[in-house]
Structure formats: C-alpha cells, structure tokens
Design an enzyme around this catalytic site. Sequence first.
Site, mmCIF file in Angstrom:
data_model
loop_
_atom_site.group_PDB
_atom_site.id
_atom_site.type_symbol
_atom_site.label_atom_id
_atom_site.label_comp_id
_atom_site.label_asym_id
_atom_site.label_seq_id
_atom_site.Cartn_x
_atom_site.Cartn_y
_atom_site.Cartn_z
ATOM 1 N N ASP A 1 -5.027 2.220 -6.900
ATOM 2 C CA ASP A 1 -5.254 1.056 -8.059
ATOM 3 C C ASP A 1 -6.610 1.037 -8.420
ATOM 4 O O ASP A 1 -7.110 0.832 -9.488
ATOM 5 C CB ASP A 1 -4.817 -0.247 -7.565
ATOM 6 N N ASP B 1 2.757 -0.087 -11.861
ATOM 7 C CA ASP B 1 1.468 -0.413 -11.075
ATOM 8 C C ASP B 1 2.008 -1.210 -9.995
ATOM 9 O O ASP B 1 2.615 -2.338 -9.873
ATOM 10 C CB ASP B 1 0.677 -1.235 -11.458
ATOM 11 N N THR C 1 -3.834 -8.576 -3.659
ATOM 12 C CA THR C 1 -3.663 -9.122 -2.397
ATOM 13 C C THR C 1 -4.885 -8.998 -1.519
ATOM 14 O O THR C 1 -5.201 -9.929 -0.981
ATOM 15 C CB THR C 1 -2.685 -8.111 -1.515
ATOM 16 N N ASN D 1 3.157 -7.495 -5.818
ATOM 17 C CA ASN D 1 3.850 -7.524 -7.017
ATOM 18 C C ASN D 1 3.969 -6.034 -7.468
ATOM 19 O O ASN D 1 2.786 -5.298 -7.446
ATOM 20 C CB ASN D 1 3.216 -8.358 -8.111
ATOM 21 N N ASP E 1 -11.154 -6.888 -8.692
ATOM 22 C CA ASP E 1 -9.651 -6.964 -9.053
ATOM 23 C C ASP E 1 -9.146 -8.041 -7.655
ATOM 24 O O ASP E 1 -9.059 -7.691 -6.669
ATOM 25 C CB ASP E 1 -8.912 -5.520 -8.506
ATOM 26 N N THR F 1 -6.536 -33.040 3.331
ATOM 27 C CA THR F 1 -6.703 -31.619 4.081
ATOM 28 C C THR F 1 -6.434 -30.387 2.857
ATOM 29 O O THR F 1 -6.823 -29.614 2.992
ATOM 30 C CB THR F 1 -5.098 -31.469 4.982
ATOM 31 N N GLY G 1 1.588 -3.010 -6.310
ATOM 32 C CA GLY G 1 0.598 -3.496 -5.546
ATOM 33 C C GLY G 1 1.017 -3.927 -4.352
ATOM 34 O O GLY G 1 2.266 -3.831 -4.081
ATOM 35 N N VAL H 1 4.489 -3.911 -11.263
ATOM 36 C CA VAL H 1 4.432 -4.319 -12.535
ATOM 37 C C VAL H 1 4.972 -3.081 -13.218
ATOM 38 O O VAL H 1 4.459 -2.019 -12.976
ATOM 39 C CB VAL H 1 3.266 -5.057 -13.096
HETATM 40 N N1 LIG Z 1 -0.154 -16.384 -12.223
HETATM 41 C C1 LIG Z 1 -0.498 -16.372 -10.932
HETATM 42 N N2 LIG Z 1 -0.348 -17.715 -10.474
HETATM 43 C C2 LIG Z 1 -0.816 -17.874 -9.020
HETATM 44 N N3 LIG Z 1 -0.713 -16.917 -8.235
HETATM 45 C C3 LIG Z 1 -0.380 -15.547 -8.761
HETATM 46 C C4 LIG Z 1 -0.464 -15.393 -10.171
HETATM 47 N N4 LIG Z 1 -0.055 -13.887 -10.520
HETATM 48 C C5 LIG Z 1 -0.177 -13.629 -9.064
HETATM 49 N N5 LIG Z 1 -0.579 -14.411 -8.063
HETATM 50 C C6 LIG Z 1 -0.776 -14.282 -6.819
HETATM 51 O O1 LIG Z 1 -1.964 -13.547 -6.715
HETATM 52 C C7 LIG Z 1 -1.986 -12.623 -5.891
HETATM 53 C C8 LIG Z 1 -2.237 -11.233 -6.279
HETATM 54 O O2 LIG Z 1 -1.297 -10.901 -7.189
HETATM 55 P P1 LIG Z 1 -1.252 -9.382 -7.617
HETATM 56 O O3 LIG Z 1 -2.438 -9.221 -8.441
HETATM 57 O O4 LIG Z 1 0.185 -9.332 -8.476
HETATM 58 O O5 LIG Z 1 -1.439 -8.585 -6.195
HETATM 59 P P2 LIG Z 1 -0.987 -7.145 -5.920
HETATM 60 O O6 LIG Z 1 -1.729 -6.218 -7.240
HETATM 61 O O7 LIG Z 1 -1.985 -6.695 -4.913
HETATM 62 O O8 LIG Z 1 0.210 -6.806 -5.734
HETATM 63 C C9 LIG Z 1 -0.706 -12.522 -5.258
HETATM 64 O O9 LIG Z 1 -0.742 -13.357 -4.014
HETATM 65 C C10 LIG Z 1 0.274 -13.266 -6.046
HETATM 66 O O10 LIG Z 1 1.142 -14.283 -5.251
HETATM 67 C C1 LIG Z 2 -7.696 -2.161 -0.867
HETATM 68 C C2 LIG Z 2 -6.156 -2.211 -1.431
HETATM 69 C C3 LIG Z 2 -5.390 -2.535 -0.074
HETATM 70 C C4 LIG Z 2 -6.010 -3.251 -2.430
HETATM 71 O O1 LIG Z 2 -4.631 -3.398 -2.956
HETATM 72 P P1 LIG Z 2 -3.911 -4.638 -3.728
HETATM 73 O O2 LIG Z 2 -4.724 -5.862 -3.363
HETATM 74 O O3 LIG Z 2 -4.001 -4.160 -5.097
HETATM 75 O O4 LIG Z 2 -2.400 -4.697 -3.243
HETATM 76 C C5 LIG Z 2 -5.790 -0.747 -2.023
HETATM 77 O O5 LIG Z 2 -6.605 -0.357 -2.831
HETATM 78 C C6 LIG Z 2 -5.937 0.104 -0.644
HETATM 79 O O6 LIG Z 2 -4.827 0.288 0.306
HETATM 80 N N1 LIG Z 2 -6.779 1.051 -0.649
HETATM 81 C C7 LIG Z 2 -6.977 2.027 0.431
HETATM 82 C C8 LIG Z 2 -8.342 2.186 0.810
HETATM 83 C C9 LIG Z 2 -9.452 2.264 -0.011
HETATM 84 O O7 LIG Z 2 -9.374 1.996 -1.144
HETATM 85 O O8 LIG Z 2 -10.742 2.637 0.370
HETATM 86 K K LIG Z 3 -6.759 -5.360 -5.396
#
Ligand SMILES: Nc1ncnc2c1ncn2[C@@H]1O[C@H](COP(=O)(O)OP(=O)(O)O)[C@@H](O)[C@H]1O
Ligand SMILES: CC(C)(COP(=O)(O)O)[C@@H](O)C(=O)NCCC(=O)O
Ligand SMILES: [K+]
EC number: 2.7.1.33
Length: 257
Positions: free
Chosen positions: A109, A6, A132, A11, A129, A184, A8, A13
């Site tokens: 995703d 997966d 990002t 990250n 979800d 802040t 993202g 995974v």
């Molecule tokens: N355990 C955690 N604690 C704090 N921040 C986290 C943790 N895991 C992921 N993140 C942060 O949460 C956000 C989403 O992470 P993730 O779900 O892996 O994103 P994506 O699927 O979009 O790559 C990112 O900004 C990541 O740095």
């Molecule tokens: C919305 C997202 C950027 C989320 O991505 P993620 O936060 O998991 O990295 C991804 O699902 C994406 O690129 N979607 C394309 C547009 C759509 O789903 O309508």
């Molecule tokens: K997402």
Amino acid sequence: MLLAIDCGNTNTVFSIWDGESFLCTLRTSTHHARTADAYFTWYSTLVKHYGIEVDITDVIISSTVPRVVFNLRVFADRFFGCRPIVVGKPECLLPHLPRVDTGTQVGPDRLVNTAGAYDRHGGDLVVVDFGTATTFDVVAHDGAYIGGVIAPGVNLSLEALHQAAAALPHVDISKPQNVIGTNTVACMQSGVFWGYVGLVREICTRIKEEHERPMKIVSTGGLAPLFQQTVDLFDAFEDDLTMHGLTVIHRYNKENS
Ligand SMILES: Nc1ncnc2c1ncn2[C@@H]1O[C@H](COP(=O)(O)OP(=O)(O)O)[C@@H](O)[C@H]1O
Ligand SMILES: CC(C)(COP(=O)(O)O)[C@@H](O)C(=O)NCCC(=O)O
Ligand SMILES: [K+]
C-alpha cells in the site's frame, strides 16, 4: 478494463477503471477466508445494482494481508480469465525502486501510495494514510519511497483503551467539541483526536527538518476526512490516492513488460 483491488487490514476496496475515470468503488471488510466465489457473488451483485456493464480484462492487487492474495488470484483467473499483477511480487515492476534497508518488505500500500502521489504532485512529499495503521510514506525528489513512519491507527488506539481498561467503553472516533471532556466518551475522543493532531504535526515537522527540502503533505485513507475537515495539517486530501497509484503501476507494467 481494469479492476484495481486495494486490500487493507480492515477494508478491501475494488474500483473499476476505464482508462480515464473510476466507474465505481465497492468496499467490503477484509477477511482472509473469503473465497473466489464469495468475492464474485458480492462483486456481481453490486455491479448489477449500479447498472455497470464492463468487460474486465486486467486485475491489479495491492494487499497488506498476504493470506487474501490466493483467493483474489483465483477470483481473477476464474471470472475474468486473467493473471493479476500483484504489487510487491518480483514480477510487478515499479516506476521507482524503494531505497530502504536491505531485506525490508515495504507494505505494498505504501509503494502504491508513493506511485500515485508522485504521479499527481511530483517528488518531495509525505503521504499520510489513515488506515488500520497510520503510515507516513516519504517520497524523494525522484519519486522513490525512501522510508517513513508507522503509528498505531486512530481506531486501534481507541480500541486498545477499551480492551485494556475495564471501565472504558467501545467508542467511535469523532471530533470532540472541547479538549476538556466532561464525560468518559468525550475524554477518550479528546485524547485520541487531539493526540493524533499532535502526532501528525510533530512527525511531519520532523520529517521536513530531516529531509532538508520543502515538502508537500498529502492525506488519504478511511479516516483522513475527519482530520482534513477540522484541522489545517495537510496541503491536499485525496481519497482515491491508493486507487490512482494502482492505475499508475498497472500502466507502467503494460508499457514496460
Ligand atoms: N467513513 C468512515 N467513517 C468512520 N470510520 C471509517 C470510515 N472509513 C473507514 N473507517 C475506519 O477507518 C479505519 C481505516 O479504514 P481503511 O482506510 O479502510 O483501513 P485499511 O486500508 O487499513 O483497511 C478503519 O478502522 C475503518 O473502520
Ligand atoms: C503498515 C501497514 C500495516 C499499514 O497497513 P494498513 O493500515 O493500510 O492496513 C502495511 O503497510 C504493512 O504491513 N507494512 C509492512 C511493513 C512496512 O511497510 O515497512
Ligand atoms: K495505512
């Protein structure tokens, strides 16, 4: 055995699925220039560290970053001798086709979350979800993805404050003690944390009104635990929902192609 990937925007995974449970889950940052050899060096080091000896025969990939797919395909081919299933590509079958505007490229995703959540809970769901971006994926009574919401992610919002305002520091998200911040950092955390609680509550309420059927709300993603622990917004929290969805789609493709 199946390797589910997966990817993202933040990250990537990897999880190994033996047909009944995940043997291990490995996480690295997403970087489009990472080569197949670099993936394997990282992967094999960790698998050895955990003492896992498995024969990977299948690979499935969901990636919100199109550019990483090339190197992941080479990785699967070179090291496991297999052609991966890539969610969102025409050759990848989905248990339920999305019902959205013609020409819309739904994030893979979100399709995977939909499949995973429907398999566990049945229809009439919202998957939230916290990645990002924060996405809300609406699953119809029959299991189809029928649309949703895309909001800026929690860390993205904090980062945007830091980037745009000279006097605001880089801050990590956490639940602030109080709503009224007395410094802040506490002010910024309060704005984003409680702002997010309001955003999630309002969007879910409006989705339920629009959908006109009772719905369950399920959360997943890196930052979901932060909100799950502290505020009563969700019916369930499942950190492996996307991985589970990948196993569901993989099984469906094996049975139907
Ligand atoms: N355990 C955690 N604690 C704090 N921040 C986290 C943790 N895991 C992921 N993140 C942060 O949460 C956000 C989403 O992470 P993730 O779900 O892996 O994103 P994506 O699927 O979009 O790559 C990112 O900004 C990541 O740095
Ligand atoms: C919305 C997202 C950027 C989320 O991505 P993620 O936060 O998991 O990295 C991804 O699902 C994406 O690129 N979607 C394309 C547009 C759509 O789903 O309508
Ligand atoms: K997402």
